[in-house]
Design a protein around this motif. Structure first.
Motif, PDB file in Angstrom:
ATOM      1  N   ARG A  13       0.797  -1.144   0.239  1.00 27.27           N
ATOM      2  CA  ARG A  13       0.022  -0.150  -0.029  1.00 27.27           C
ATOM      3  C   ARG A  13       1.014   1.385   0.115  1.00 27.27           C
ATOM      4  O   ARG A  13       0.572   2.008  -0.607  1.00 27.27           O
ATOM      5  CB  ARG A  13      -0.876  -0.172   0.942  1.00 27.27           C
ATOM      6  CG  ARG A  13      -1.819   1.119   1.387  1.00 27.27           C
ATOM      7  CD  ARG A  13      -2.739   1.430   0.072  1.00 27.27           C
ATOM      8  NE  ARG A  13      -3.668   2.498   0.299  1.00 27.27           N
ATOM      9  CZ  ARG A  13      -4.165   3.079  -0.499  1.00 27.27           C
ATOM     10  NH1 ARG A  13      -3.864   2.784  -1.860  1.00 27.27           N
ATOM     11  NH2 ARG A  13      -4.681   4.060  -0.504  1.00 27.27           N
ATOM     12  N   ALA A  14       1.969   1.271   0.687  1.00 25.80           N
ATOM     13  CA  ALA A  14       2.786   2.362   0.625  1.00 25.80           C
ATOM     14  C   ALA A  14       3.433   2.537  -0.708  1.00 25.80           C
ATOM     15  O   ALA A  14       3.477   3.914  -1.140  1.00 25.80           O
ATOM     16  CB  ALA A  14       3.845   2.048   1.741  1.00 25.80           C
ATOM     17  N   ALA A  15       3.787   1.472  -1.349  1.00 26.89           N
ATOM     18  CA  ALA A  15       4.328   1.612  -2.509  1.00 26.89           C
ATOM     19  C   ALA A  15       3.123   2.318  -3.497  1.00 26.89           C
ATOM     20  O   ALA A  15       3.670   3.066  -4.420  1.00 26.89           O
ATOM     21  CB  ALA A  15       4.915   0.497  -3.442  1.00 26.89           C
ATOM     22  N   GLU A  16       1.926   1.771  -3.576  1.00 28.25           N
ATOM     23  CA  GLU A  16       0.872   2.331  -4.293  1.00 28.25           C
ATOM     24  C   GLU A  16       0.771   3.845  -4.116  1.00 28.25           C
ATOM     25  O   GLU A  16       0.611   4.711  -5.017  1.00 28.25           O
ATOM     26  CB  GLU A  16      -0.383   1.686  -4.027  1.00 28.25           C
ATOM     27  CG  GLU A  16      -0.488   0.244  -4.497  1.00 28.25           C
ATOM     28  CD  GLU A  16      -1.559  -0.437  -4.107  1.00 28.25           C
ATOM     29  OE1 GLU A  16      -2.387   0.064  -3.334  1.00 28.25           O
ATOM     30  OE2 GLU A  16      -1.697  -1.560  -4.480  1.00 28.25           O
ATOM     31  N   LEU A  17       0.581   4.131  -2.731  1.00 27.61           N
ATOM     32  CA  LEU A  17       0.511   5.817  -2.443  1.00 27.61           C
ATOM     33  C   LEU A  17       1.816   6.608  -2.853  1.00 27.61           C
ATOM     34  O   LEU A  17       1.592   7.665  -3.457  1.00 27.61           O
ATOM     35  CB  LEU A  17       0.364   5.673  -0.919  1.00 27.61           C
ATOM     36  CG  LEU A  17      -0.849   5.256  -0.422  1.00 27.61           C
ATOM     37  CD1 LEU A  17      -0.747   5.370   1.220  1.00 27.61           C
ATOM     38  CD2 LEU A  17      -2.043   6.062  -0.982  1.00 27.61           C
ATOM     39  N   ARG A  18       2.918   6.079  -2.951  1.00 28.60           N
ATOM     40  CA  ARG A  18       4.074   6.869  -3.439  1.00 28.60           C
ATOM     41  C   ARG A  18       3.965   6.863  -5.053  1.00 28.60           C
ATOM     42  O   ARG A  18       4.181   8.026  -5.626  1.00 28.60           O
ATOM     43  CB  ARG A  18       5.469   6.030  -2.986  1.00 28.60           C
ATOM     44  CG  ARG A  18       5.867   6.383  -1.635  1.00 28.60           C
ATOM     45  CD  ARG A  18       7.247   6.157  -1.593  1.00 28.60           C
ATOM     46  NE  ARG A  18       7.295   4.323  -1.512  1.00 28.60           N
ATOM     47  CZ  ARG A  18       7.092   3.585  -0.356  1.00 28.60           C
ATOM     48  NH1 ARG A  18       7.271   4.196   0.717  1.00 28.60           N
ATOM     49  NH2 ARG A  18       7.479   2.368  -0.453  1.00 28.60           N
ATOM     50  N   ALA A  19       3.536   5.898  -5.645  1.00 28.28           N
ATOM     51  CA  ALA A  19       3.219   6.006  -7.150  1.00 28.28           C
ATOM     52  C   ALA A  19       2.307   7.024  -7.414  1.00 28.28           C
ATOM     53  O   ALA A  19       2.378   7.715  -8.451  1.00 28.28           O
ATOM     54  CB  ALA A  19       3.011   4.670  -7.534  1.00 28.28           C
ATOM     55  N   GLU A  20       1.304   6.889  -6.519  1.00 24.58           N
ATOM     56  CA  GLU A  20      -0.023   8.040  -6.840  1.00 24.58           C
ATOM     57  C   GLU A  20       0.519   9.404  -6.680  1.00 24.58           C
ATOM     58  O   GLU A  20       0.020  10.241  -7.510  1.00 24.58           O
ATOM     59  CB  GLU A  20      -1.076   7.512  -5.900  1.00 24.58           C
ATOM     60  CG  GLU A  20      -2.418   8.338  -6.257  1.00 24.58           C
ATOM     61  CD  GLU A  20      -3.459   7.983  -5.410  1.00 24.58           C
ATOM     62  OE1 GLU A  20      -4.271   8.647  -4.961  1.00 24.58           O
ATOM     63  OE2 GLU A  20      -3.628   6.753  -4.931  1.00 24.58           O
ATOM     64  N   ALA A  21       1.499   9.543  -5.677  1.00 27.07           N
ATOM     65  CA  ALA A  21       1.898  10.987  -5.146  1.00 27.07           C
ATOM     66  C   ALA A  21       2.627  11.263  -6.431  1.00 27.07           C
ATOM     67  O   ALA A  21       2.808  12.406  -6.656  1.00 27.07           O
ATOM     68  CB  ALA A  21       2.610  10.755  -3.979  1.00 27.07           C
ATOM     69  N   ASP A  22       3.802  10.485  -7.039  1.00 23.49           N
ATOM     70  CA  ASP A  22       4.544  10.775  -8.180  1.00 23.49           C
ATOM     71  C   ASP A  22       3.725  11.340  -9.441  1.00 23.49           C
ATOM     72  O   ASP A  22       3.967  12.245 -10.063  1.00 23.49           O
ATOM     73  CB  ASP A  22       5.462   9.754  -8.290  1.00 23.49           C
ATOM     74  CG  ASP A  22       6.556   9.381  -7.231  1.00 23.49           C
ATOM     75  OD1 ASP A  22       6.671  10.475  -6.455  1.00 23.49           O
ATOM     76  OD2 ASP A  22       7.091   8.307  -7.314  1.00 23.49           O
ATOM     77  N   ALA A  23       2.707  10.411  -9.817  1.00 23.82           N
ATOM     78  CA  ALA A  23       1.671  10.736 -10.711  1.00 23.82           C
ATOM     79  C   ALA A  23       0.958  12.343 -10.685  1.00 23.82           C
ATOM     80  O   ALA A  23       1.008  12.971 -11.665  1.00 23.82           O
ATOM     81  CB  ALA A  23       1.093   9.418 -11.125  1.00 23.82           C
ATOM     82  N   HIS A  24       0.700  12.378  -9.492  1.00 27.23           N
ATOM     83  CA  HIS A  24       0.088  13.916  -9.177  1.00 27.23           C
ATOM     84  C   HIS A  24       1.035  14.867  -9.151  1.00 27.23           C
ATOM     85  O   HIS A  24       0.639  15.888  -9.884  1.00 27.23           O
ATOM     86  CB  HIS A  24      -0.569  13.789  -7.800  1.00 27.23           C
ATOM     87  CG  HIS A  24      -1.156  15.011  -7.209  1.00 27.23           C
ATOM     88  ND1 HIS A  24      -2.412  15.544  -7.768  1.00 27.23           N
ATOM     89  CD2 HIS A  24      -0.867  15.940  -6.341  1.00 27.23           C
ATOM     90  CE1 HIS A  24      -2.716  16.486  -7.423  1.00 27.23           C
ATOM     91  NE2 HIS A  24      -1.714  16.998  -6.640  1.00 27.23           N
TER      92      HIS A  24
END
Length: 62
Positions: A13-24
């Motif tokens: 989940r932490a990796a998903e959140l980091r990827a989402e933050a990078d995309a944002h």
């Protein structure tokens, strides 16, 4: 739940959140020039409306 399973889910989940933050962040960086165009556009609209409105002094004289 087993602690190792819980930890693995947390890491995923932490990796998903980091990827989402990078995309944002990337999307926000791509939008910046557009924001300038939008602000300039609305400023021109405001100036146009002020020019189109009749001044009070001229309206009172007629």
């Amino acid at each position: 739940m087993h602690p190792e399973t819980h930890l693995a889910l947390h890491h995923a989940r932490a990796a998903e959140l980091r990827a989402e933050a990078d995309a944002h962040r990337l999307a926000a960086a791509a939008r910046r020039p557009r924001d300038l165009r939008v602000r300039l556009g609305w400023t021109l609209v405001e100036v146009g409306l002020r020019l189109a409105a009749t001044p009070k002094a001229v309206a009172a004289a007629h």
